[in-house]
Design a protein around this motif. Structure first.
Motif, PDB file in Angstrom:
ATOM      1  N   VAL A   1       0.842  -1.198   0.000  1.00 37.12           N
ATOM      2  CA  VAL A   1       0.000   0.000   0.000  1.00 37.12           C
ATOM      3  C   VAL A   1       0.877   1.248   0.000  1.00 37.12           C
ATOM      4  O   VAL A   1       0.650   2.184  -0.770  1.00 37.12           O
ATOM      5  CB  VAL A   1      -0.980  -0.002   1.198  1.00 37.12           C
ATOM      6  CG1 VAL A   1      -1.688   1.352   1.335  1.00 37.12           C
ATOM      7  CG2 VAL A   1      -1.993  -1.125   1.056  1.00 37.12           C
TER       8      VAL A   1
ATOM      9  N   GLU B   1       0.900   3.990  -3.083  1.00 40.48           N
ATOM     10  CA  GLU B   1       0.561   5.384  -2.774  1.00 40.48           C
ATOM     11  C   GLU B   1       1.721   6.315  -3.119  1.00 40.48           C
ATOM     12  O   GLU B   1       1.518   7.385  -3.692  1.00 40.48           O
ATOM     13  CB  GLU B   1       0.176   5.532  -1.303  1.00 40.48           C
ATOM     14  CG  GLU B   1      -1.122   4.840  -0.930  1.00 40.48           C
ATOM     15  CD  GLU B   1      -2.337   5.384  -1.653  1.00 40.48           C
ATOM     16  OE1 GLU B   1      -2.515   6.617  -1.723  1.00 40.48           O
ATOM     17  OE2 GLU B   1      -3.123   4.561  -2.161  1.00 40.48           O
TER      18      GLU B   1
ATOM     19  N   ARG C   1       0.342   9.093  -5.680  1.00 41.88           N
ATOM     20  CA  ARG C   1      -0.417  10.135  -5.000  1.00 41.88           C
ATOM     21  C   ARG C   1       0.463  11.007  -4.123  1.00 41.88           C
ATOM     22  O   ARG C   1       1.465  10.565  -3.585  1.00 41.88           O
ATOM     23  CB  ARG C   1      -1.508   9.516  -4.116  1.00 41.88           C
ATOM     24  CG  ARG C   1      -2.576   8.754  -4.853  1.00 41.88           C
ATOM     25  CD  ARG C   1      -3.468   9.679  -5.672  1.00 41.88           C
ATOM     26  NE  ARG C   1      -4.704   9.010  -6.020  1.00 41.88           N
ATOM     27  CZ  ARG C   1      -4.871   8.230  -7.084  1.00 41.88           C
ATOM     28  NH1 ARG C   1      -3.880   8.023  -7.905  1.00 41.88           N
ATOM     29  NH2 ARG C   1      -6.036   7.671  -7.321  1.00 41.88           N
TER      30      ARG C   1
ATOM     31  N   GLN D   1      -6.726   8.475  -1.994  1.00 41.75           N
ATOM     32  CA  GLN D   1      -5.967   7.222  -2.056  1.00 41.75           C
ATOM     33  C   GLN D   1      -5.968   6.608  -3.446  1.00 41.75           C
ATOM     34  O   GLN D   1      -6.850   6.857  -4.256  1.00 41.75           O
ATOM     35  CB  GLN D   1      -6.534   6.224  -1.051  1.00 41.75           C
ATOM     36  CG  GLN D   1      -7.896   5.661  -1.428  1.00 41.75           C
ATOM     37  CD  GLN D   1      -8.384   4.644  -0.411  1.00 41.75           C
ATOM     38  OE1 GLN D   1      -8.092   4.740   0.770  1.00 41.75           O
ATOM     39  NE2 GLN D   1      -9.131   3.669  -0.878  1.00 41.75           N
ATOM     40  N   ARG D   2      -4.979   5.785  -3.714  1.00 40.31           N
ATOM     41  CA  ARG D   2      -4.922   4.981  -4.943  1.00 40.31           C
ATOM     42  C   ARG D   2      -5.401   3.572  -4.645  1.00 40.31           C
ATOM     43  O   ARG D   2      -5.987   2.911  -5.471  1.00 40.31           O
ATOM     44  CB  ARG D   2      -3.482   4.950  -5.488  1.00 40.31           C
ATOM     45  CG  ARG D   2      -3.291   4.112  -6.751  1.00 40.31           C
ATOM     46  CD  ARG D   2      -3.730   4.849  -7.941  1.00 40.31           C
ATOM     47  NE  ARG D   2      -3.539   4.475  -9.297  1.00 40.31           N
ATOM     48  CZ  ARG D   2      -2.888   3.530  -9.898  1.00 40.31           C
ATOM     49  NH1 ARG D   2      -2.203   2.666  -9.225  1.00 40.31           N
ATOM     50  NH2 ARG D   2      -2.861   3.406 -11.196  1.00 40.31           N
ATOM     51  N   THR D   3      -5.100   3.092  -3.444  1.00 39.58           N
ATOM     52  CA  THR D   3      -5.532   1.765  -3.009  1.00 39.58           C
ATOM     53  C   THR D   3      -5.601   1.760  -1.496  1.00 39.58           C
ATOM     54  O   THR D   3      -5.277   2.759  -0.850  1.00 39.58           O
ATOM     55  CB  THR D   3      -4.584   0.671  -3.547  1.00 39.58           C
ATOM     56  OG1 THR D   3      -5.188  -0.607  -3.371  1.00 39.58           O
ATOM     57  CG2 THR D   3      -3.226   0.690  -2.864  1.00 39.58           C
ATOM     58  N   ASP D   4      -5.990   0.630  -0.943  1.00 44.73           N
ATOM     59  CA  ASP D   4      -6.015   0.495   0.510  1.00 44.73           C
ATOM     60  C   ASP D   4      -5.680  -0.948   0.877  1.00 44.73           C
ATOM     61  O   ASP D   4      -5.582  -1.817   0.004  1.00 44.73           O
ATOM     62  CB  ASP D   4      -7.352   0.934   1.104  1.00 44.73           C
ATOM     63  CG  ASP D   4      -8.544   0.164   0.566  1.00 44.73           C
ATOM     64  OD1 ASP D   4      -8.407  -1.021   0.198  1.00 44.73           O
ATOM     65  OD2 ASP D   4      -9.638   0.754   0.518  1.00 44.73           O
ATOM     66  N   ALA D   5      -5.499  -1.183   2.167  1.00 45.68           N
ATOM     67  CA  ALA D   5      -5.080  -2.510   2.634  1.00 45.68           C
ATOM     68  C   ALA D   5      -6.087  -3.588   2.259  1.00 45.68           C
ATOM     69  O   ALA D   5      -5.698  -4.691   1.860  1.00 45.68           O
ATOM     70  CB  ALA D   5      -4.857  -2.479   4.146  1.00 45.68           C
ATOM     71  N   ASP D   6      -7.374  -3.293   2.362  1.00 42.62           N
ATOM     72  CA  ASP D   6      -8.381  -4.291   2.004  1.00 42.62           C
ATOM     73  C   ASP D   6      -8.297  -4.676   0.526  1.00 42.62           C
ATOM     74  O   ASP D   6      -8.392  -5.853   0.178  1.00 42.62           O
ATOM     75  CB  ASP D   6      -9.791  -3.786   2.329  1.00 42.62           C
ATOM     76  CG  ASP D   6     -10.059  -3.680   3.824  1.00 42.62           C
ATOM     77  OD1 ASP D   6      -9.328  -4.326   4.611  1.00 42.62           O
ATOM     78  OD2 ASP D   6     -10.989  -2.944   4.205  1.00 42.62           O
TER      79      ASP D   6
ATOM     80  N   GLU E   1     -14.560   6.975  -3.619  1.00 41.11           N
ATOM     81  CA  GLU E   1     -13.276   7.504  -3.165  1.00 41.11           C
ATOM     82  C   GLU E   1     -12.221   6.435  -2.922  1.00 41.11           C
ATOM     83  O   GLU E   1     -11.058   6.758  -2.677  1.00 41.11           O
ATOM     84  CB  GLU E   1     -13.467   8.392  -1.936  1.00 41.11           C
ATOM     85  CG  GLU E   1     -14.204   9.668  -2.274  1.00 41.11           C
ATOM     86  CD  GLU E   1     -14.264  10.662  -1.133  1.00 41.11           C
ATOM     87  OE1 GLU E   1     -13.628  10.425  -0.085  1.00 41.11           O
ATOM     88  OE2 GLU E   1     -14.935  11.696  -1.307  1.00 41.11           O
ATOM     89  N   ARG E   2     -12.583   5.149  -3.028  1.00 34.95           N
ATOM     90  CA  ARG E   2     -11.571   4.091  -2.938  1.00 34.95           C
ATOM     91  C   ARG E   2     -10.575   4.213  -4.095  1.00 34.95           C
ATOM     92  O   ARG E   2      -9.466   3.703  -4.018  1.00 34.95           O
ATOM     93  CB  ARG E   2     -12.210   2.707  -2.992  1.00 34.95           C
ATOM     94  CG  ARG E   2     -13.043   2.354  -1.783  1.00 34.95           C
ATOM     95  CD  ARG E   2     -13.696   1.012  -1.962  1.00 34.95           C
ATOM     96  NE  ARG E   2     -14.515   1.022  -3.161  1.00 34.95           N
ATOM     97  CZ  ARG E   2     -14.924  -0.058  -3.819  1.00 34.95           C
ATOM     98  NH1 ARG E   2     -14.591  -1.256  -3.405  1.00 34.95           N
ATOM     99  NH2 ARG E   2     -15.681   0.053  -4.891  1.00 34.95           N
TER     100      ARG E   2
END
Length: 176
Positions: free
Chosen positions: A19, A23, A27, A45-50, A156-157
């Motif tokens: 992550v 990022e 970003r 964000q560009r991505t997330d942990a999930d 927004e994800r």
């Protein structure tokens, strides 16, 4: 590029580092060190942990990481889709961009898709406004298909758009 570069498949324990890498490549101000920044097109964000954990755990999917002396420097996600493979989440640490590392990761991903999965084509989507990035892929054998898909405005994800004309273009490369 360092001689100690090693490739491996990501594991769940890699999620926080992945992550952070993604990022940093796309970003915020840190991304401006490299040339892959999307900071003028998207905020948030560009991505997330999930999301990263989900692709690591998905069948017919692999996240390939490139390391030098244990430091995670680059990654990409490959997903088997019938006779093709989808290439995404491609990220290179901003301070290591421009030195051949991205090319090495892409070549490794192409080889895996072709030799291990029997994929005939590698495909991806790129934000249409990223002309420099599309040109980089074209120099590596990808073609613009003229096929477009909408940017997921309101979700927004995937980031907060800074303009209202974003869309994705599908690029493809024969692996034959």
């Amino acid at each position: 590029m360092a001689a100690e570069l090693t490739f491996r498949t990501a594991e769940p324990a890699d999620v926080p580092a992945l992550v952070a890498l993604v990022e940093s490549a796309y970003r915020g101000e840190a991304s401006r060190v490299g040339w892959t920044t999307e900071a003028d097109l998207l905020d948030g964000q560009r991505t997330d942990a999930d999301g990263v954990a989900a692709v690591i755990g998905r069948a017919d999917s692999v996240v390939l990481v490139a390391e030098d002396e244990g430091e995670l420097l680059a990654c990409c996600h490959l997903e088997r889709r019938g006779s093709s493979a989808y290439f995404g989440m491609f990220s290179v640490s901003p301070g290591r961009q421009g030195g051949g590392l991205g090319r090495a990761v892409l070549e490794r991903a192409e080889r895996l898709a072709r030799e291990e999965w029997g994929a005939a084509e590698l495909e991806m989507t790129v934000i249409e406004q990223r002309a420099d990035l599309i040109a980089w892929y074209e120099r590596r054998g990808f073609s613009r298909t003229g096929e477009y898909s909408p940017f997921p405005y309101g979700d927004e994800r995937f980031g907060i758009p800074l303009r209202d004309d974003l869309r994705f273009e599908r690029l493809a490369k024969s692996l034959g």
